[in-house]
Design a protein around this motif. Structure first.
Motif, PDB file in Angstrom:
ATOM      1  N   ILE A 769      11.478  44.368 -21.565  1.00 61.91           N
ATOM      2  CA  ILE A 769      10.149  44.480 -20.950  1.00 61.91           C
ATOM      3  C   ILE A 769       9.099  44.545 -22.051  1.00 61.91           C
ATOM      4  CG2 ILE A 769       8.665  45.964 -19.561  1.00 61.91           C
ATOM      5  CD1 ILE A 769      11.306  46.615 -18.011  1.00 61.91           C
ATOM      6  N   ARG A 770       8.218  43.591 -21.986  1.00 60.95           N
ATOM      7  CA  ARG A 770       7.181  43.565 -23.013  1.00 60.95           C
ATOM      8  C   ARG A 770       5.835  43.892 -22.401  1.00 60.95           C
ATOM      9  NH1 ARG A 770       8.895  38.174 -25.977  1.00 60.95           N
ATOM     10  NH2 ARG A 770      10.909  38.891 -26.743  1.00 60.95           N
ATOM     11  N   GLU A 771       4.997  44.545 -23.156  1.00 60.39           N
ATOM     12  CA  GLU A 771       3.669  44.940 -22.664  1.00 60.39           C
ATOM     13  C   GLU A 771       2.591  44.111 -23.326  1.00 60.39           C
ATOM     14  OE1 GLU A 771       3.936  49.667 -21.763  1.00 60.39           O
ATOM     15  OE2 GLU A 771       2.452  48.959 -23.190  1.00 60.39           O
ATOM     16  N   HIS A 772       1.622  43.716 -22.536  1.00 58.14           N
ATOM     17  CA  HIS A 772       0.455  43.030 -23.131  1.00 58.14           C
ATOM     18  C   HIS A 772      -0.766  43.849 -22.785  1.00 58.14           C
ATOM     19  CE1 HIS A 772       2.912  39.497 -23.698  1.00 58.14           C
ATOM     20  NE2 HIS A 772       3.292  39.602 -22.420  1.00 58.14           N
ATOM     21  N   PHE A 773      -1.600  44.107 -23.738  1.00 53.23           N
ATOM     22  CA  PHE A 773      -2.870  44.784 -23.420  1.00 53.23           C
ATOM     23  C   PHE A 773      -3.841  43.743 -22.937  1.00 53.23           C
ATOM     24  CE2 PHE A 773      -0.700  47.291 -26.585  1.00 53.23           C
ATOM     25  CZ  PHE A 773      -0.609  48.476 -25.878  1.00 53.23           C
ATOM     26  N   ILE A 774      -4.421  44.016 -21.810  1.00 50.26           N
ATOM     27  CA  ILE A 774      -5.351  42.986 -21.318  1.00 50.26           C
ATOM     28  C   ILE A 774      -6.810  43.466 -21.368  1.00 50.26           C
ATOM     29  CG2 ILE A 774      -3.677  41.705 -19.907  1.00 50.26           C
ATOM     30  CD1 ILE A 774      -4.777  43.189 -17.452  1.00 50.26           C
ATOM     31  N   GLY A 775      -6.986  44.748 -21.521  1.00 49.94           N
ATOM     32  CA  GLY A 775      -8.394  45.152 -21.633  1.00 49.94           C
ATOM     33  C   GLY A 775      -8.591  46.628 -21.871  1.00 49.94           C
ATOM     34  N   PHE A 859      -3.087  47.360 -19.136  1.00 55.83           N
ATOM     35  CA  PHE A 859      -2.010  46.519 -19.684  1.00 55.83           C
ATOM     36  C   PHE A 859      -1.170  45.935 -18.558  1.00 55.83           C
ATOM     37  CE2 PHE A 859       1.445  49.416 -18.793  1.00 55.83           C
ATOM     38  CZ  PHE A 859       0.817  50.661 -18.744  1.00 55.83           C
ATOM     39  N   GLU A 860      -0.433  44.881 -18.941  1.00 61.21           N
ATOM     40  CA  GLU A 860       0.494  44.287 -17.987  1.00 61.21           C
ATOM     41  C   GLU A 860       1.884  44.257 -18.599  1.00 61.21           C
ATOM     42  OE1 GLU A 860      -1.236  40.565 -16.872  1.00 61.21           O
ATOM     43  OE2 GLU A 860      -1.973  41.383 -14.986  1.00 61.21           O
ATOM     44  N   ARG A 861       2.897  44.300 -17.727  1.00 63.45           N
ATOM     45  CA  ARG A 861       4.267  44.268 -18.231  1.00 63.45           C
ATOM     46  C   ARG A 861       4.902  42.924 -17.903  1.00 63.45           C
ATOM     47  NH1 ARG A 861       4.968  49.892 -16.519  1.00 63.45           N
ATOM     48  NH2 ARG A 861       5.065  51.163 -18.415  1.00 63.45           N
ATOM     49  N   GLU A 862       5.770  42.493 -18.801  1.00 57.76           N
ATOM     50  CA  GLU A 862       6.424  41.215 -18.580  1.00 57.76           C
ATOM     51  C   GLU A 862       7.913  41.377 -18.913  1.00 57.76           C
ATOM     52  OE1 GLU A 862       5.920  36.684 -20.283  1.00 57.76           O
ATOM     53  OE2 GLU A 862       5.691  38.404 -21.598  1.00 57.76           O
ATOM     54  N   GLU A 863       8.744  40.849 -18.046  1.00 53.09           N
ATOM     55  CA  GLU A 863      10.191  40.907 -18.323  1.00 53.09           C
ATOM     56  C   GLU A 863      10.602  39.684 -19.115  1.00 53.09           C
ATOM     57  OE1 GLU A 863      12.811  41.469 -15.098  1.00 53.09           O
ATOM     58  OE2 GLU A 863      12.269  43.576 -14.861  1.00 53.09           O
TER      59      GLU A 863
END
Ligand code: GDP
Length: 869
Positions: A769-775, A859-863
């Motif tokens: 699971i990877r996290e991306h900061f979106i704002g 943030f959003e999570r991505e598998e």
């Protein structure tokens, strides 16, 4: 109470002590006996009252003694009698006390005597030992003397015997006497008392004992009786009392002991007395000592009495019986104690049956080199081998069709025969080496000129170096336009392979498997290298060979391809091979021809095994079937033990650590079936390397031959697929597989199989699971809205704020809450997204403590699906 009964206990004074006697017995026992006396009735005429009954009146009085204490009614005579009785009783008591004292003395003497005996015995023992150790000559002399003495005595006795027999029957000789006289004489001077052992030699040999004198007459009578009996039995003629007819006839019957027998008896008695037994001729034995031994067997091997062995073990603190098993270390101590030598033997000694004699230099002759081709996949190993074989067939061999048996022989242009191993991948090469089969003499490293050094090239170099085998570099695909042999050479330098073109020592040949260019040069290079190695073997001895492949052939049973390393393997030879054994039923060479024998470096298929051995096992010709069986059994047991030992976790800690580690590991069970043992092992070894700490492949079973119903059963039970390498399922297995839904995957290339399994293993990996900061948004103010709770009025400073996204509340760069958004509003409208620069209202799901100045991170999570490297 009346004195007329005469049985009145002596209790005149009324005191109990006066009438009881304390008896002492052995072992300190005592017994109080009430002494009673039987008195004669004495009638004393009473002058005062004539005719008065003697014991009748209680009115009789006496002034003897104290008249005042005299009981009333007792006459003087009566009193006198009673006093007499009392005195007598006292006297008797004294007498008894004296007797007791005498008995006590006697016992004391007896004890003293025993002590002396023991001391004498000990002294004797000591003397005996001293004599044993230091005075062999003295002993010899004594022996001679004793013999002489015995002879004299025997002669004297014979005369005596003869004389006695002629004596008058009325004068019986006490039989004990001569014996009594002899025994102390035998023991020599300085011995006053007969030993207890000697007492057995004659009925009266015990010697005179105090207190026995009164019984002497009895004894004599007894002796006489015995003598007569003996004479009747014709036993000791010299003890004859009466000359009867039967005695006379028995004498004539020759049942009398011969002079020699007497002598022997004397000698025996003397030796016994001196303590010279077998000890004197004690032999030091070499005692064969296996890993464990039964006590009685140990005694047997030492030729000692089992009881003595048990005794010595007990002295060492081991309470064992004759039938118990003891370990070799303990047994060795016992053996040393008994003065023997322990020779340790182990089960492994069965392997000594294998002829391991070194060959003499003059017996050795040159043998062909054995070559293995290694290199990276697709660099052309197979093509090169095929080319070499074809080129050779083309040079005029009859038939031309060669059979694949895992190895074959070709001739170099100069006539040198070369054996090529057609099997090994690197894993097989190493696993064969691990089993101790140094099959390869030369490694040909194939490197594609258009590809240069690759990972498996490096692996091959390392394997060859580890095995200490010389290398020849074949730069293949030289026909290709993109070929760059110089790059290959320079690349090899990095791996410490300096080729001749780079002024090193490793030969390098440019070849093309397609065009055949350079093949002859390669063969010549091999022949040259072989010459340098000066490979030799002795063809005239029993064979030793290495298994390079083994399979279970439907028609022919277990078949092993072996490479003879030394000696000559012949049809009919009995051999052990790894954990199997067999008798050579047929030998088939690389051209498919049946041959009767195979010399050094010749590859042959061997038929007649009792099972499928493993690649790398050594085949040894032995003398007998029993030996072969024994060796096979031993090896099987040993390898079983080894497996058991390896499988057992040694400590509880390790066990727990392993269990903990296992919990998080996903296992993919598989069953592997392959055409030959070498492939099966190579696949298993490669599969074991697939995986990481999260996922791994578990090989439930692997084997050689077609897929059977039982494989399918196993696969079904454990939900495992069956990986079939160059084998197919038989009809029933196919049927049950489709019925049970068991997957069978067929392969003919190991790398395909491995790739598939890697993919499957990757599928089992948990997605990352990877996290991306979106704002980011900054809270400017906090409003309280009924029904909604605290709403933060913020401004998006960076990126975008999304309602579905995750949020973190940061205060002074510290995360104080992480959750999701309840609302995202822009001017009272619920919106999905708010972009940077815009203002918005945000409320957290189930969290109220928001303050002005806090920062919201969106943030959003991505598998992400991971794959195994
Ligand atoms: P291996 O995996 O090392 O056994 O390699 P192979 O013998 O299977 O060969 C792999 C590929 O290289 C095949 O397609 C061959 O045709 C090709 N190949 C092998 N040797 C040569 C060669 O000398 N020249 C050219 N052009 N191709 C070759």
């Amino acid at each position: 109470m009346s004195d007329t009964d005469g049985k009145k206990p002596l209790g005149l004074g009324g005191g109990p002590r006066s009438g009881s006697v304390k008896q002492s017995f052995s072992h300190g026992r005592t017994h109080a006996v009430v002494v009673e006396t039987k008195r004669k009735r004495v009638v004393v005429p009473n002058p005062a009252k004539p005719g008065a009954p003697a014991g009748g009146g209680s009115s009789g009085a006496s002034h003897l003694g104290d008249p005042s204490k005299r009981p009333a009614g007792i006459s003087d005579a009566e009193m006198q009698r009673r006093l007499d009785a009392l005195r007598q009783a006292k006297a008797r008591e004294q007498e008894e006390a004296a007797k007791r004292a005498a008995e006590e003395r006697e016992r004391e003497e007896e004890r003293q005597r025993r002590r002396e005996e023991i001391e004498t015995k000990e002294r004797e023992d000591r003397q005996r030992e001293a004599a044993l150790r230091a005075r062999a000559e003295e002993e010899e002399r004594q022996k001679r003397e004793a013999e002489e003495e015995a002879k004299n005595r025997a002669a004297a006795r014979k005369a005596d015997v003869l004389g006695t027999q002629r004596r008058q029957p009325a004068a019986p000789a006490p039989a004990a006497k001569p014996a009594e006289a002899e025994v102390p004489g035998d023991r020599g001077a300085g011995q006053s008392r007969p030993r207890p052992g000697a007492a057995a030699e004659g009925p009266a040999a015990g010697g005179p004992r105090p207190g026995t004198t009164p019984r002497k007459t009895d004894r004599e009578r007894e002796n006489r009786e015995t003598d007569r009996g003996a004479a009747r039995r014709g036993d000791e003629g010299r003890r004859t009392g009466k000359l009867t007819l039967s005695a006379a006839t028995s004498e004539d019957g020759g049942r009398q002991r011969s002079l020699a027998a007497m002598k022997r008896k004397q000698e025996k008695a003397r030796q016994k007395a001196m303590g010279f037994g077998q000890k004197a001729e004690k032999q030091v034995r070499d005692v064969q000592l296996p890993e464990t031994i039964v006590v009685s067997e140990l005694a047997n091997r030492m030729a000692e009495r089992a009881a003595d062995v048990v005794k010595s073990l007990m002295k060492m603190g081991m309470m064992v019986t004759m039938n118990q098993v003891i370990d070799a270390d303990t047994a060795e101590l016992v053996i040393e104690e008994f003065g023997h030598r322990a020779v340790r033997v182990t089960d492994a000694d069965v392997e000594q049956a294998i002829d391991s004699v070194e060959d003499k230099a003059e017996d050795l002759v040159s043998r062909p080199p054995i070559v293995t081709i290694m290199g990276h996949v697709d660099h052309g190993k197979t093509s090169l081998l095929d080319r070499i074989r074809k080129a050779n067939v083309a040079t005029g061999e009859a038939g031309g069709i060669t059979q694949h048996i895992g190895a074959y022989q070709v001739k170099a242009p100069n006539g040198q025969v070369i054996t090529f191993l057609d099997t090994p991948g690197h894993a097989a090469f190493t696993s064969m080496r691990a089993r101790g089969a140094h099959v390869t003499d030369i490694v040909v490293l194939v490197v594609a000129a258009d590809d240069a050094v690759m990972p498996q090239t490096i692996e091959a170099i390392n394997h060859a170096k580890a095995a200490g085998v010389p290398m020849i570099v074949a730069i293949n695909k030289i026909d290709k336009p993109s070929a760059n042999p110089t790059k290959v050479r320079t690349d090899l330098l990095q791996h410490e392979v300096v080729v001749e073109a780079m002024s090193g020592e490793v030969q390098d040949i440019e070849v093309s498997a397609h065009t055949g260019q350079g093949i002859d040069s390669l063969l010549e290079a091999i022949a040259l290298q072989a010459e340098l190695l000066d490979l030799k073997a002795n063809p005239n001895r029993s064979a030793r060979a290495a298994v390079i492949e083994a399979k279970l052939d439907v028609g022919r049973g277990p078949v092993a391809t072996v490479l003879v390393q030394n000696g000559t393997l012949k049809k009919g030879d009995i051999f052990s091979v790894g954990e199997k054994w067999g008798k050579v039923r047929a030998l088939i060479n690389d051209k498919g021809e049946t041959v009767t024998e195979a010399g050094p470096s010749v590859p042959v298929e061997v038929l007649g095994l009792d099972g499928t051995p493993s690649a790398g096992d050594t085949l040894d010709v032995v003398n007998s079937e029993a030996q072969a069986r024994e060796i096979a059994d031993y090896r099987e047991k040993a390898s079983k033990d080894k497996r058991a030992a390896a499988g057992a976790a040694t400590t509880l800690e390790q066990l727990m650590a392993k269990a903990k580690a296992d919990k998080d590991v996903v296992e993919i069970p598989v069953i592997v079936k392959a055409d030959v043992q070498g492939s099966a092992e190579a696949i298993v070894q490669a599969l074991e390397k697939v995986g990481n700490e999260e996922v791994r492949i578990r090989i439930l079973h692997y084997g050689v031959g077609a897929i059977t119903d039982s494989d399918v059963g196993l696969a079904d039970a454990s939900g495992a697929p069956i990986l079939a390498f160059n084998v197919r399922a038989n009809a029933t297995a196919r049927g049950s597989a489709s019925q049970k839904g068991v997957e069978i995957r067929y392969y003919s290339i190991i790398y395909d199989l491995l790739d598939d399994m890697k993919e499957a293993a990757s599928g089992k990996l948990k997605a990352e699971i990877r996290e991306h900061f979106i704002g980011y948004a900054k809270i400017l103010e906090v409003f309280r809205i009924t029904g909604t709770g605290n709403v933060a009025g913020c401004q998006v400073t960076e990126g975008v704020a999304r309602r579905s996204a995750g949020v973190r509340l940061l205060r002074d760069n510290v995360v104080i809450h992480e959750g999701t958004l309840k609302t995202l509003k822009r001017f009272k409208d619920e919106v999905k997204e708010v972009y940077a620069g815009q203002e918005c209202g945000m409320a957290f799901e189930r969290y109220e403590d928001v303050r002005a100045g806090d920062v919201i991170e969106i943030f959003e999570r991505e598998e992400v699906q991971r794959t195994l490297a």
